[in-house]
Motif scaffolding. Sequence first.
Motif, PDB file in Angstrom:
ATOM      1  N   HIS A  30       0.823  -1.224   0.000  1.00  0.00           N
ATOM      2  CA  HIS A  30       0.000   0.000   0.000  1.00  0.00           C
ATOM      3  C   HIS A  30       0.853   1.268   0.000  1.00  0.00           C
ATOM      4  O   HIS A  30       0.537   2.248   0.668  1.00  0.00           O
ATOM      5  CB  HIS A  30      -0.973   0.009   1.191  1.00  0.00           C
ATOM      6  CG  HIS A  30      -1.798  -1.232   1.257  1.00  0.00           C
ATOM      7  ND1 HIS A  30      -2.805  -1.500   0.358  1.00  0.00           N
ATOM      8  CD2 HIS A  30      -1.735  -2.290   2.098  1.00  0.00           C
ATOM      9  CE1 HIS A  30      -3.342  -2.670   0.659  1.00  0.00           C
ATOM     10  NE2 HIS A  30      -2.713  -3.175   1.705  1.00  0.00           N
ATOM     11  N   ARG A  31       1.958   1.204  -0.731  1.00  0.00           N
ATOM     12  CA  ARG A  31       2.839   2.352  -0.900  1.00  0.00           C
ATOM     13  C   ARG A  31       3.741   2.113  -2.111  1.00  0.00           C
ATOM     14  O   ARG A  31       3.847   0.997  -2.596  1.00  0.00           O
ATOM     15  CB  ARG A  31       3.695   2.604   0.349  1.00  0.00           C
ATOM     16  CG  ARG A  31       4.669   1.483   0.651  1.00  0.00           C
ATOM     17  CD  ARG A  31       5.510   1.794   1.880  1.00  0.00           C
ATOM     18  NE  ARG A  31       6.436   0.713   2.177  1.00  0.00           N
ATOM     19  CZ  ARG A  31       7.606   0.527   1.594  1.00  0.00           C
ATOM     20  NH1 ARG A  31       8.029   1.347   0.646  1.00  0.00           N
ATOM     21  NH2 ARG A  31       8.381  -0.480   1.926  1.00  0.00           N
ATOM     22  N   ASN A  32       4.381   3.179  -2.566  1.00  0.00           N
ATOM     23  CA  ASN A  32       5.318   3.080  -3.678  1.00  0.00           C
ATOM     24  C   ASN A  32       6.687   2.627  -3.171  1.00  0.00           C
ATOM     25  O   ASN A  32       6.991   2.771  -1.985  1.00  0.00           O
ATOM     26  CB  ASN A  32       5.457   4.442  -4.367  1.00  0.00           C
ATOM     27  CG  ASN A  32       4.180   4.852  -5.066  1.00  0.00           C
ATOM     28  OD1 ASN A  32       3.443   4.026  -5.574  1.00  0.00           O
ATOM     29  ND2 ASN A  32       3.918   6.143  -5.100  1.00  0.00           N
ATOM     30  N   PRO A  33       7.530   2.111  -4.072  1.00  0.00           N
ATOM     31  CA  PRO A  33       8.904   1.794  -3.661  1.00  0.00           C
ATOM     32  C   PRO A  33       9.586   3.052  -3.121  1.00  0.00           C
ATOM     33  O   PRO A  33       9.379   4.152  -3.631  1.00  0.00           O
ATOM     34  CB  PRO A  33       9.561   1.325  -4.955  1.00  0.00           C
ATOM     35  CG  PRO A  33       8.429   0.880  -5.824  1.00  0.00           C
ATOM     36  CD  PRO A  33       7.280   1.762  -5.456  1.00  0.00           C
ATOM     37  N   GLN A  76      -1.945   7.214  -6.674  1.00  0.00           N
ATOM     38  CA  GLN A  76      -2.854   7.008  -5.529  1.00  0.00           C
ATOM     39  C   GLN A  76      -2.078   6.917  -4.214  1.00  0.00           C
ATOM     40  O   GLN A  76      -2.579   7.284  -3.161  1.00  0.00           O
ATOM     41  CB  GLN A  76      -3.651   5.721  -5.700  1.00  0.00           C
ATOM     42  CG  GLN A  76      -4.678   5.763  -6.796  1.00  0.00           C
ATOM     43  CD  GLN A  76      -5.356   4.413  -6.970  1.00  0.00           C
ATOM     44  OE1 GLN A  76      -5.247   3.531  -6.123  1.00  0.00           O
ATOM     45  NE2 GLN A  76      -6.059   4.246  -8.073  1.00  0.00           N
ATOM     46  N   TYR A  77      -0.852   6.397  -4.286  1.00  0.00           N
ATOM     47  CA  TYR A  77      -0.046   6.201  -3.076  1.00  0.00           C
ATOM     48  C   TYR A  77       1.065   7.239  -2.963  1.00  0.00           C
ATOM     49  O   TYR A  77       1.986   7.085  -2.164  1.00  0.00           O
ATOM     50  CB  TYR A  77       0.551   4.787  -3.066  1.00  0.00           C
ATOM     51  CG  TYR A  77      -0.501   3.733  -2.861  1.00  0.00           C
ATOM     52  CD1 TYR A  77      -1.071   3.531  -1.616  1.00  0.00           C
ATOM     53  CD2 TYR A  77      -0.950   2.963  -3.925  1.00  0.00           C
ATOM     54  CE1 TYR A  77      -2.057   2.574  -1.425  1.00  0.00           C
ATOM     55  CE2 TYR A  77      -1.930   2.008  -3.749  1.00  0.00           C
ATOM     56  CZ  TYR A  77      -2.475   1.818  -2.497  1.00  0.00           C
ATOM     57  OH  TYR A  77      -3.449   0.874  -2.315  1.00  0.00           O
ATOM     58  N   ARG A  78       0.971   8.298  -3.747  1.00  0.00           N
ATOM     59  CA  ARG A  78       1.990   9.343  -3.729  1.00  0.00           C
ATOM     60  C   ARG A  78       2.028   9.983  -2.344  1.00  0.00           C
ATOM     61  O   ARG A  78       0.991  10.308  -1.771  1.00  0.00           O
ATOM     62  CB  ARG A  78       1.644  10.385  -4.785  1.00  0.00           C
ATOM     63  CG  ARG A  78       2.751  11.359  -5.033  1.00  0.00           C
ATOM     64  CD  ARG A  78       2.489  12.061  -6.357  1.00  0.00           C
ATOM     65  NE  ARG A  78       3.490  13.090  -6.520  1.00  0.00           N
ATOM     66  CZ  ARG A  78       3.223  14.383  -6.527  1.00  0.00           C
ATOM     67  NH1 ARG A  78       1.977  14.800  -6.431  1.00  0.00           N
ATOM     68  NH2 ARG A  78       4.176  15.248  -6.657  1.00  0.00           N
ATOM     69  N   ARG A  79       3.221  10.128  -1.823  1.00  0.00           N
ATOM     70  CA  ARG A  79       3.439  10.738  -0.504  1.00  0.00           C
ATOM     71  C   ARG A  79       2.638  10.049   0.601  1.00  0.00           C
ATOM     72  O   ARG A  79       2.175  10.653   1.556  1.00  0.00           O
ATOM     73  CB  ARG A  79       3.110  12.222  -0.526  1.00  0.00           C
ATOM     74  CG  ARG A  79       3.914  12.986  -1.520  1.00  0.00           C
ATOM     75  CD  ARG A  79       3.640  14.471  -1.406  1.00  0.00           C
ATOM     76  NE  ARG A  79       4.142  15.215  -2.527  1.00  0.00           N
ATOM     77  CZ  ARG A  79       5.419  15.490  -2.787  1.00  0.00           C
ATOM     78  NH1 ARG A  79       6.349  15.045  -1.990  1.00  0.00           N
ATOM     79  NH2 ARG A  79       5.759  16.202  -3.838  1.00  0.00           N
ATOM     80  N   TYR A  83       3.633   4.394   7.660  1.00  0.00           N
ATOM     81  CA  TYR A  83       3.341   3.989   9.023  1.00  0.00           C
ATOM     82  C   TYR A  83       1.885   4.193   9.408  1.00  0.00           C
ATOM     83  O   TYR A  83       1.503   3.987  10.542  1.00  0.00           O
ATOM     84  CB  TYR A  83       4.243   4.753   9.996  1.00  0.00           C
ATOM     85  CG  TYR A  83       5.703   4.473   9.721  1.00  0.00           C
ATOM     86  CD1 TYR A  83       6.251   3.227   9.991  1.00  0.00           C
ATOM     87  CD2 TYR A  83       6.518   5.439   9.145  1.00  0.00           C
ATOM     88  CE1 TYR A  83       7.575   2.949   9.717  1.00  0.00           C
ATOM     89  CE2 TYR A  83       7.856   5.172   8.865  1.00  0.00           C
ATOM     90  CZ  TYR A  83       8.367   3.921   9.155  1.00  0.00           C
ATOM     91  OH  TYR A  83       9.683   3.645   8.882  1.00  0.00           O
ATOM     92  N   GLU A  84       1.042   4.601   8.437  1.00  0.00           N
ATOM     93  CA  GLU A  84      -0.379   4.801   8.741  1.00  0.00           C
ATOM     94  C   GLU A  84      -1.064   3.473   8.978  1.00  0.00           C
ATOM     95  O   GLU A  84      -0.760   2.496   8.349  1.00  0.00           O
ATOM     96  CB  GLU A  84      -1.073   5.510   7.575  1.00  0.00           C
ATOM     97  CG  GLU A  84      -0.755   6.974   7.544  1.00  0.00           C
ATOM     98  CD  GLU A  84      -1.446   7.681   6.384  1.00  0.00           C
ATOM     99  OE1 GLU A  84      -2.254   7.040   5.675  1.00  0.00           O
ATOM    100  OE2 GLU A  84      -1.160   8.849   6.181  1.00  0.00           O
TER     101      GLU A  84
END
Length: 84
Positions: A30-33, A76-79, A83-84
């Motif tokens: 659920h995040r970018n590399p 969609q996962y930018r920034r 840790y959310e």
Amino acid sequence: MVNDKGTTMTQDERWMERYKEVINFIKTNHRNPSKHRIEEHDMLNWVKANRKAMNAGKMKLERVERFKELLALMEQYRRKNQYE
């Protein structure tokens, strides 16, 4: 690179493998590399190189649509705070 059948992979097969790897990473984590994690640099560099090729008009047409889908997913996962 060698595929699971023991034969050498074509450039298109290698591209598709990396594409799937990045998509799966984003969907799983659920995040970018991250540029801060050395183990994720290969994926990040692959995305950067392909973005550059697409913007320069050098990407194969059959890859452009798929890559645009990947960029939309990344947006969609930018920034995104991991840790959310």
